[in-house]
Enzyme design. Structure first.
Site, PDB file in Angstrom:
ATOM      1  N   ASP A  16     151.781  25.802  47.379  1.00  0.00           N
ATOM      2  CA  ASP A  16     150.411  25.517  46.937  1.00  0.00           C
ATOM      3  C   ASP A  16     149.382  25.782  48.029  1.00  0.00           C
ATOM      4  O   ASP A  16     148.323  25.144  48.074  1.00  0.00           O
ATOM      5  CB  ASP A  16     150.281  24.065  46.438  1.00  0.00           C
ATOM      6  CG  ASP A  16     151.407  23.688  45.498  1.00  0.00           C
ATOM      7  OD1 ASP A  16     151.688  24.498  44.612  1.00  0.00           O
ATOM      8  OD2 ASP A  16     152.007  22.612  45.669  1.00  0.00           O
ATOM      9  N   GLY A  18     147.750  28.525  48.342  1.00  0.00           N
ATOM     10  CA  GLY A  18     146.728  29.468  47.858  1.00  0.00           C
ATOM     11  C   GLY A  18     147.221  30.910  47.930  1.00  0.00           C
ATOM     12  O   GLY A  18     146.418  31.838  48.033  1.00  0.00           O
ATOM     13  N   LYS A  19     148.529  31.089  47.848  1.00  0.00           N
ATOM     14  CA  LYS A  19     149.105  32.441  47.947  1.00  0.00           C
ATOM     15  C   LYS A  19     148.651  33.322  46.781  1.00  0.00           C
ATOM     16  O   LYS A  19     148.353  34.494  46.960  1.00  0.00           O
ATOM     17  CB  LYS A  19     150.645  32.370  47.921  1.00  0.00           C
ATOM     18  CG  LYS A  19     151.234  31.587  49.072  1.00  0.00           C
ATOM     19  CD  LYS A  19     152.735  31.475  48.957  1.00  0.00           C
ATOM     20  CE  LYS A  19     153.214  30.626  47.808  1.00  0.00           C
ATOM     21  NZ  LYS A  19     152.947  29.186  47.899  1.00  0.00           N
ATOM     22  N   HIS A  44     151.341  29.809  40.554  1.00  0.00           N
ATOM     23  CA  HIS A  44     150.294  30.435  41.363  1.00  0.00           C
ATOM     24  C   HIS A  44     149.000  30.485  40.550  1.00  0.00           C
ATOM     25  O   HIS A  44     149.005  30.932  39.413  1.00  0.00           O
ATOM     26  CB  HIS A  44     150.705  31.851  41.767  1.00  0.00           C
ATOM     27  CG  HIS A  44     151.877  31.871  42.697  1.00  0.00           C
ATOM     28  ND1 HIS A  44     152.534  33.011  43.040  1.00  0.00           N
ATOM     29  CD2 HIS A  44     152.498  30.876  43.356  1.00  0.00           C
ATOM     30  CE1 HIS A  44     153.521  32.728  43.868  1.00  0.00           C
ATOM     31  NE2 HIS A  44     153.517  31.428  44.070  1.00  0.00           N
ATOM     32  N   ARG A 265     149.462  15.791  43.973  1.00  0.00           N
ATOM     33  CA  ARG A 265     150.180  16.168  45.211  1.00  0.00           C
ATOM     34  C   ARG A 265     149.950  15.127  46.299  1.00  0.00           C
ATOM     35  O   ARG A 265     148.881  14.513  46.357  1.00  0.00           O
ATOM     36  CB  ARG A 265     149.688  17.528  45.700  1.00  0.00           C
ATOM     37  CG  ARG A 265     150.015  18.651  44.747  1.00  0.00           C
ATOM     38  CD  ARG A 265     149.395  19.977  45.193  1.00  0.00           C
ATOM     39  NE  ARG A 265     149.673  21.026  44.226  1.00  0.00           N
ATOM     40  CZ  ARG A 265     148.860  22.048  43.957  1.00  0.00           C
ATOM     41  NH1 ARG A 265     147.713  22.177  44.600  1.00  0.00           N
ATOM     42  NH2 ARG A 265     149.190  22.949  43.067  1.00  0.00           N
ATOM     43  N   GLY A 359     136.938  28.910  49.483  1.00  0.00           N
ATOM     44  CA  GLY A 359     136.558  28.647  48.096  1.00  0.00           C
ATOM     45  C   GLY A 359     137.623  29.223  47.183  1.00  0.00           C
ATOM     46  O   GLY A 359     138.410  30.075  47.605  1.00  0.00           O
TER      47      GLY A 359
HETATM   48  P1  GDP Z   1     149.940  28.931  45.473  1.00  0.00           P
HETATM   49  O1  GDP Z   1     151.108  28.393  44.733  1.00  0.00           O
HETATM   50  O2  GDP Z   1     150.178  29.043  46.944  1.00  0.00           O
HETATM   51  O3  GDP Z   1     149.409  30.194  44.876  1.00  0.00           O
HETATM   52  O4  GDP Z   1     148.781  27.866  45.363  1.00  0.00           O
HETATM   53  P2  GDP Z   1     148.272  27.109  44.040  1.00  0.00           P
HETATM   54  O5  GDP Z   1     147.763  28.079  43.091  1.00  0.00           O
HETATM   55  O6  GDP Z   1     149.275  26.139  43.555  1.00  0.00           O
HETATM   56  O7  GDP Z   1     147.123  26.164  44.642  1.00  0.00           O
HETATM   57  C1  GDP Z   1     146.077  26.640  45.300  1.00  0.00           C
HETATM   58  C2  GDP Z   1     144.824  26.103  44.604  1.00  0.00           C
HETATM   59  O8  GDP Z   1     143.755  26.126  45.511  1.00  0.00           O
HETATM   60  C3  GDP Z   1     144.377  26.922  43.443  1.00  0.00           C
HETATM   61  O9  GDP Z   1     143.750  26.119  42.494  1.00  0.00           O
HETATM   62  C4  GDP Z   1     143.372  27.901  44.074  1.00  0.00           C
HETATM   63  O10 GDP Z   1     142.405  28.382  43.161  1.00  0.00           O
HETATM   64  C5  GDP Z   1     142.730  27.007  45.070  1.00  0.00           C
HETATM   65  N1  GDP Z   1     142.254  27.676  46.290  1.00  0.00           N
HETATM   66  C6  GDP Z   1     142.836  28.688  46.980  1.00  0.00           C
HETATM   67  N2  GDP Z   1     142.150  28.949  48.116  1.00  0.00           N
HETATM   68  C7  GDP Z   1     141.106  28.049  48.134  1.00  0.00           C
HETATM   69  C8  GDP Z   1     140.067  27.790  49.067  1.00  0.00           C
HETATM   70  O11 GDP Z   1     139.942  28.409  50.110  1.00  0.00           O
HETATM   71  N3  GDP Z   1     139.204  26.775  48.746  1.00  0.00           N
HETATM   72  C9  GDP Z   1     139.302  26.052  47.602  1.00  0.00           C
HETATM   73  N4  GDP Z   1     138.418  25.079  47.380  1.00  0.00           N
HETATM   74  N5  GDP Z   1     140.288  26.278  46.710  1.00  0.00           N
HETATM   75  C10 GDP Z   1     141.187  27.250  46.979  1.00  0.00           C
END
Ligand code: GDP
Length: 373
Positions: A16, A18-19, A44, A265, A359
């Site tokens: 989680d 932000g990948k 994701h 989480r 963001g």
């Molecule tokens: P992943 O499994 O690594 O892809 O991550 P997730 O999708 O589970 O969680 C990441 C969450 O954070 C998602 O809702 C993204 O849209 C959000 N997100 C990613 N980068 C940023 C950031 O820089 N700032 C903010 N506020 N949200 C972010």
């Protein structure tokens, strides 16, 4: 901004980070996007045209209409894969997925078993991946190739293939490939906090999946992804965890709820020893630091764990993987991007923070300036 032919995007904490957003952002520069580990237990998030999509099995490159691969070390829930493709088709996308014939299928009995046990012990996502992996280890689990006829209704979107051969063909033809890691180093079955782990999450899965060819080895660059604080979905040690009432506001600001499970989480401060280890194990050439806007919105200064103390020993890692026997030692750091990133970078072994994400939107990504910092 990445010059090599191949890029791997790898989670450095407990998932989680932000990948998905980074894969979606960089996919425009590559010809194919490849999932090489995990299964429907991964989630994701990608924002496309202002709409939020949660992807589980389809690689995040789908929004850029790239060739997509689900590799041989992945786990496949055929019903959920069909549902995900149908959802994407409903929004006008035409996924073109090459599914490796050796990928492991998840069966109904695996899901039932996982569902019945998911809240005991390690709190899994209940998607059946662990039981399917046990079946694979026992040589009783069917592969995608064994069940090829079941994919016929979606043959327009899924081709069962030898994906190592495809990769070899693409790489020798000069095509660029983006590898999308699922979960994260902290959840790796061997190097993570066993038994609170998933399956294999190491960068090396790219080579065990597609072959340790010189071309692939020499053309691969690794981007590690870390949040500016840490979160964890399941059980397991988390030395910098905040008490629930203190973590609540950061959780709300960062929308820290699971994509797959919707569970709240667990929240904690950035853990640099954990990150250092993950950078080493993943081979990350540089790091993307995400959600710095959330931390900054929460407070102007935040504690960062610089090292762990175990008795009088410094920089110790927990000896037991299932309980914490170390104490974090914190330093308060300004949460503005520049001082925060500089502090993180200055910690030996972390290397360069090449990107800052501030963001959730596709374009909320800053390249760390080389000059003037
Ligand atoms: P992943 O499994 O690594 O892809 O991550 P997730 O999708 O589970 O969680 C990441 C969450 O954070 C998602 O809702 C993204 O849209 C959000 N997100 C990613 N980068 C940023 C950031 O820089 N700032 C903010 N506020 N949200 C972010």
């Amino acid at each position: 901004m990445f010059d090599k032919q191949c890029l791997a995007i790898i989670g450095l904490q407990w998932g989680d980070e932000g990948k998905g957003k980074l894969v979606d952002y960089f996919a425009k520069d590559y010809d194919a996007v490849v999932r090489f580990n995990g299964g429907p237990n991964a989630g994701h998030t990608v924002y496309h045209d202002g709409k939020k999509f949660g992807l589980h099995q389809v690689p995040s490159g789908v929004f850029r209409e790239k060739q997509l691969v689900i590799g041989p070390e992945c786990y496949v829930d055929i019903r959920k894969l069909f549902d995900e493709i149908s959802m994407l088709v409903g929004y006008g996308f035409r996924p073109k997925i090459y599914l490796d014939k050796n990928a492991t299928m998840i069966l109904d009995n695996n899901i039932r078993y996982d569902q019945n046990n998911k809240d005991k012990g390690i709190r899994t996502t209940g998607c059946g991946v662990g039981p399917a992996a046990a079946g694979r280890a026992s040589r009783i689990q069917p592969t995608a190739g064994d069940m090829a006829s079941a994919f016929a209704p979606f043959k327009e979107f899924i081709t069962i293939s030898d994906t190592w051969f495809l990769l070899r063909f693409w790489l020798s033809g000069g095509q660029r490939v983006l590898f999308e890691g699922a979960q994260a180093i902290g959840l790796d079955n061997i190097h993570g906090d066993y038994p609170n782990v998933s399956q294999r999450c190491m960068t090396g899965g790219i080579f065990t999946s597609f072959g340790y060819s010189r071309r692939l080895r020499d053309s691969l660059e690794v981007l590690g992804v870390a949040k500016a604080y840490v979160t964890r979905s399941g059980a397991g040690p988390m030395p910098t965890e905040l008490p629930p009432d203190e973590g609540r506001m950061l959780r709300e600001l960062g929308h820290e709820y699971g994509v797959t499970t919707k569970r709240a989480r667990r929240i904690g401060w950035l853990d640099l020893p954990q990150l250092r280890k993950a950078v080493h194990l993943s081979g990350a050439d540089s790091v993307a630091l995400t959600k710095i806007d959330v931390l900054n919105g929460y407070s102007r200064q935040a504690p960062v764990c610089q090292w762990h103390k175990c008795g009088s020993a410094i920089n110790a890692y927990p000896l037991s993987q299932s309980k914490i026997d170390t104490k974090p030692v914190y330093k308060s750091v300004e949460t503005e991007s520049k001082p925060y990133v500089k502090f993180v970078e200055a910690q030996a072994g972390i290397g360069k923070v090449s990107l800052i994400s501030n963001g959730p939107g596709r374009d909320d990504i800053l390249r760390r300036p080389d000059e003037g910092w």
